[in-house]
Enzyme design. Sequence first.
Site, PDB file in Angstrom:
ATOM      1  CB  CYS A   1      -0.877  -0.129   1.306  1.00 18.85           C
ATOM      2  SG  CYS A   1      -2.026  -1.339   1.343  1.00 18.85           S
TER       3      CYS A   1
ATOM      4  CG  ASP B   1      35.128  20.052  16.387  1.00 17.41           C
ATOM      5  OD1 ASP B   1      36.383  20.388  16.042  1.00 17.41           O
ATOM      6  OD2 ASP B   1      34.362  20.846  16.686  1.00 17.41           O
TER       7      ASP B   1
END
Length: 728
Positions: free
Chosen positions: A33, A438
């Site tokens: 569907c 970082d």
Amino acid sequence: MQAEIDFSHYLKSAGGGLIHLDLAVEGINCAGCMAKIERNLSTIPDVTSARVNLTDSRLALEWKAGALDPALFVNRLAELGYKAYPFQRDDAETLEAQRAQGLLRRLGVAAFAAMNVMMLSIPVWSGNVSDMLPEQRDFFHWLSALIVLPAVAYSAQPFFTSALSALRARGVNMDVPISIGIVLALATSVIETINHAEHAYFDAAIMLVAFLLAGRYLDQNMRRRTRAFAGNLAALKAETATKFISPTEISTVPAAAIRPGDIVLLRPGERGAVDGNVIEGRSEVDQSLITGETLPSMVAPGSAVFAGTLIRSGTLRVRASAASGGTLLDEISRLLDRALQARSRYLRLAERASRLYAPVVHATALLTMLGWLAYGASFHDSIVTAIAVLIITCPCALGLAIPTVQTVASGALFGSGVLLNAGDAIERIAEIDRVIFDKTGTLTLPELDVANLAEIPEDVVRLAGRLALSSRHPVAAAVARHAGAAAPLPDIQEEPGQGVHGLHDGRPIRLGRPSFCGAGELANEILCNDPEASVVAFSYGESRYAFAVRQRLRPDAAEVVAGLVRMGIAVEIVSGDREPAVQLAAKMLGVHEWRAGVSPVDKISRIEQLVGQGCRVLMVGDGLNDAPALAAAHASMSPVTATHMSQAVADAVFLGDRLAPVLAAVKVSRRALRLMRQNLSLAVVYNVLAVPIAIAGLVTPLIAAAAMSGSSVIVMLNALRARAREVV
């Protein structure tokens, strides 16, 4: 005739000249569907995105502004056999509850009828091998028909209605072969009864309906449970706010009426409707959704509060910085929706397989019937075997294999403070073998910390904090925040690049550079002991003080790095910060591989170098300069405090001050990927084993229904194993 819907209240801007609309769609039961709707609506000119969320039967549409009338989508869905209307979460939950109750009622009727018919079938089965008269057998068959036919007409309505809608739209769905199987079983039984045959299958037909209803009810119940794992954010959203319409007068207004800059009142027991900053008052608040901290925290003037914050004690005045639709809570909700609507590689594979289902299963059933007829079997036996093939090959397990894992894992990640931003994020995060962090704002907290606050007299800290409120420098802001300053000193001037100064009680007062405040020796002493610190000096008359302001590592950073290493994942730091600062952070975290003073181009080069070595890199960063590296990595994550560019590029965003969500993301993703593969294997193995057995005539329609429902339940239960939260 359907009433006209005013869509203007439901349309949202998606940015880039696009309009967004969510529609609730009735009748979505499987991946087939989903694929059918998405494929059809995507062909409409100017539609840029059409995504169905199987979990809550929601269709998310985006198209170019001014190009289309939203009613077009509702009409197109009606042509496909689906009823659609604007999606509203509360209404959708109510409707889902009503559907669940309806399925339960129908299941009760089918089960009650099945029990009674089984009581009638047992004498027939035993009588066929003893001395039961044909008239008695016919009587039991007709009595069974009297019970079963009306029970099926009522109980099987969900399957019949869905199948008829698909056929009217000149299509098929999974309910078409199911309905055909039920009707054929009943028709065959009635014909056999009319012809005084020994066997009828009324018991099998009603048991088939009962098993199918049980499977569908469990399916719907599982979907409702998986939605709960993603958190009920709607309950955290305040619908109204108390706004100051004058310095002394307040009014209760809808949250949507609040604009940035408005001042709102928050009282104990209320939840905030806006993001903003406290300008007056102190209170304990629960901001666990944002910070990840379950214990209440204290906020004071200058502190940030967010929509969804629960006020526990004092009253606050808050100046709104973001209101309805633009709050962090709204952004979290959008990220969750995007994650649940997105498509992973495995989900796309399952959808392609499900699309092939209808033509393949009908052809297989027809060929099975013709083959048995050619082999010399009776028409009755050939039909029964074809019915079993129709039912047992239902692709429910295949259609549910990936969406359930994806939904449950997304909820588990949200519970651990991680919001997905890409459809295949889970798969890619699960595959990583190296993490690059970082430093600034990622391994460290975004807000600066005053390291030597305990060494400075409390009254001096309070006075310096009030003076710091007149400065726009982030280092001065750290002093003001730690001092809990609420009111700035009057008649203060700022010297650009130097600091702020003025008079207080007739004595000169200054805050800024050490040279500006005559505190150079104090600054040098701090820097000798802590080279990573920034120094802001304070002078009041002849007194001199120096504040050591520095970034603070996230409290659990060392534990998370150690946890990643234990999982066999290499960790390194690649930062644009100064070498002493990066070296110190690496030493504290036990990271042996680090790079400092790295440019954005160098970060990408490092990632490309690792990729060339066969590594799959997870990049974790927050700054604008990290965005290119986040995009280049195999997978990427950013803290919620990251720049919008970094958040947009990252595959996932994590909440709070802790780094634990990064480790949780890897653990949950690896478990989810394993479960996805298991579910696909279970679905494939089920069909490989079940279909040949059904074709061989070794399975009755009743057993086929039980096997089909059982395979779906097993897949869903296996998916629920992804819900465990990871705690570091």
